[in-house]
Scaffold this motif. Structure first.
Motif, PDB file in Angstrom:
ATOM      1  N   ILE A   1      -2.117   4.006   6.257  1.00  0.00           N
ATOM      2  CA  ILE A   1      -1.592   2.402   6.201  1.00  0.00           C
ATOM      3  C   ILE A   1      -1.295   1.858   7.604  1.00  0.00           C
ATOM      4  O   ILE A   1      -1.711   0.830   7.778  1.00  0.00           O
ATOM      5  CB  ILE A   1      -0.420   2.702   5.219  1.00  0.00           C
ATOM      6  CG1 ILE A   1      -0.799   3.242   3.707  1.00  0.00           C
ATOM      7  CG2 ILE A   1       0.220   1.334   5.049  1.00  0.00           C
ATOM      8  CD1 ILE A   1       0.330   3.483   3.037  1.00  0.00           C
TER       9      ILE A   1
ATOM     10  N   GLN B   1       0.746  -1.191  -0.055  1.00  0.00           N
ATOM     11  CA  GLN B   1      -0.086  -0.007   0.170  1.00  0.00           C
ATOM     12  C   GLN B   1       1.109   1.403   0.182  1.00  0.00           C
ATOM     13  O   GLN B   1       0.496   2.253  -0.549  1.00  0.00           O
ATOM     14  CB  GLN B   1      -0.870   0.037   1.111  1.00  0.00           C
ATOM     15  CG  GLN B   1      -2.035  -1.166   1.054  1.00  0.00           C
ATOM     16  CD  GLN B   1      -2.743  -1.062   2.464  1.00  0.00           C
ATOM     17  OE1 GLN B   1      -2.090  -0.724   3.478  1.00  0.00           O
ATOM     18  NE2 GLN B   1      -4.085  -1.585   2.586  1.00  0.00           N
TER      19      GLN B   1
ATOM     20  N   ASN C   1      -3.644   5.032  -4.536  1.00  0.00           N
ATOM     21  CA  ASN C   1      -4.615   4.783  -3.716  1.00  0.00           C
ATOM     22  C   ASN C   1      -4.997   5.915  -2.738  1.00  0.00           C
ATOM     23  O   ASN C   1      -6.066   5.823  -2.021  1.00  0.00           O
ATOM     24  CB  ASN C   1      -4.279   3.582  -2.818  1.00  0.00           C
ATOM     25  CG  ASN C   1      -3.694   2.288  -3.381  1.00  0.00           C
ATOM     26  OD1 ASN C   1      -4.397   2.139  -4.333  1.00  0.00           O
ATOM     27  ND2 ASN C   1      -2.782   1.587  -2.837  1.00  0.00           N
TER      28      ASN C   1
ATOM     29  N   ARG D   1       0.750   4.366  -2.770  1.00  0.00           N
ATOM     30  CA  ARG D   1       0.165   5.191  -1.711  1.00  0.00           C
ATOM     31  C   ARG D   1      -0.494   6.304  -2.683  1.00  0.00           C
ATOM     32  O   ARG D   1      -1.568   7.019  -2.496  1.00  0.00           O
ATOM     33  CB  ARG D   1       1.155   5.711  -0.796  1.00  0.00           C
ATOM     34  CG  ARG D   1       2.341   6.537  -1.139  1.00  0.00           C
ATOM     35  CD  ARG D   1       3.083   6.810   0.134  1.00  0.00           C
ATOM     36  NE  ARG D   1       4.293   7.630  -0.192  1.00  0.00           N
ATOM     37  CZ  ARG D   1       5.207   6.977  -0.802  1.00  0.00           C
ATOM     38  NH1 ARG D   1       5.234   5.869  -1.129  1.00  0.00           N
ATOM     39  NH2 ARG D   1       6.286   7.803  -0.946  1.00  0.00           N
TER      40      ARG D   1
END
Length: 200
Positions: free
Chosen positions: A177, A163, A170, A167
């Motif tokens: 996170i 993730q 997203n 990042r």
């Protein structure tokens, strides 16, 4: 003539504490570091410390970040320092900004300060042990379960790293996170450094 480092964290400490000590030792000019994760109650139980002391040669300097990393007993502290000085080896403690030269003349003030600091380290350890014992006894009387809380899994760490890598796509912050995966910030950055090293 080499500068040799020794680093230690207790069995209950986070791994990033060991990494911090290594960084400080390297910044001080240490060329080789012996390290371990074990409670410092007894020097006889510490294999890495024994290996380090055996490795040292005349003219070398043993560098430790703090006095209590070398030993928790004032007896052990004095014994190690005296033995190394007899072998022509100096000892340097970074936090206390204190160096015991192998061939230097005995300094009464330095010796006194060393013993005072060592005594405080031992006293602090005794208090921690006492408080921990009392806390366990109280918890037992109250019927509470004493044990280690379940930590995050390797899968959670891998997910967090993935993730982090995506990042921007997203639109997730590092804080988001870490909260989502239940991972401590310091631990995450240690693993991230390893992850980025592998990627190179």
């Amino acid at each position: 003539m080499s500068m040799i480092g020794y680093a230690r964290v207790s069995t209950t400490s986070q791994d990033n504490g060991l990494e911090t000590q290594k960084v400080l030792l390297e910044e001080a000019g240490v060329t080789k570091i012996f390290h371990e994760k074990i409670t410092g109650t007894s020097t006889k139980q510490r294999a890495a410390l024994k290996e380090c002391l055996d490795y040292l040669r005349e003219g070398d300097t043993l560098v430790v970040t703090k006095i209590d990393r070398l030993a928790r007993s004032i007896f052990d502290l004095n014994q190690i320092v005296d033995q190394l000085k007899d072998r022509g080896i100096s000892i340097r403690f970074l936090k206390e900004n204190m160096t015991f030269e192998a061939n230097g003349k005995p300094n009464s003030l330095g010796t006194l300060l060393f013993n005072i600091l060592g005594s405080f380290a031992q006293f602090e350890r005794d208090l921690i042990v006492e408080r921990t014992t009392e806390g366990r006894a109280r918890a037992k009387d109250q019927g509470k379960h004493m044990g280690r809380k379940a930590g995050f899994s390797n899968k959670s760490m891998q997910k967090a790293l993935e993730q982090y890598r995506n990042r921007e796509e997203n639109k997730m912050s590092v804080s988001d996170i870490l909260k989502l995966n239940g991972i401590p910030k310091a631990t995450f950055y240690v693993e991230l450094k390893k992850y980025e090293t592998k990627e190179k």
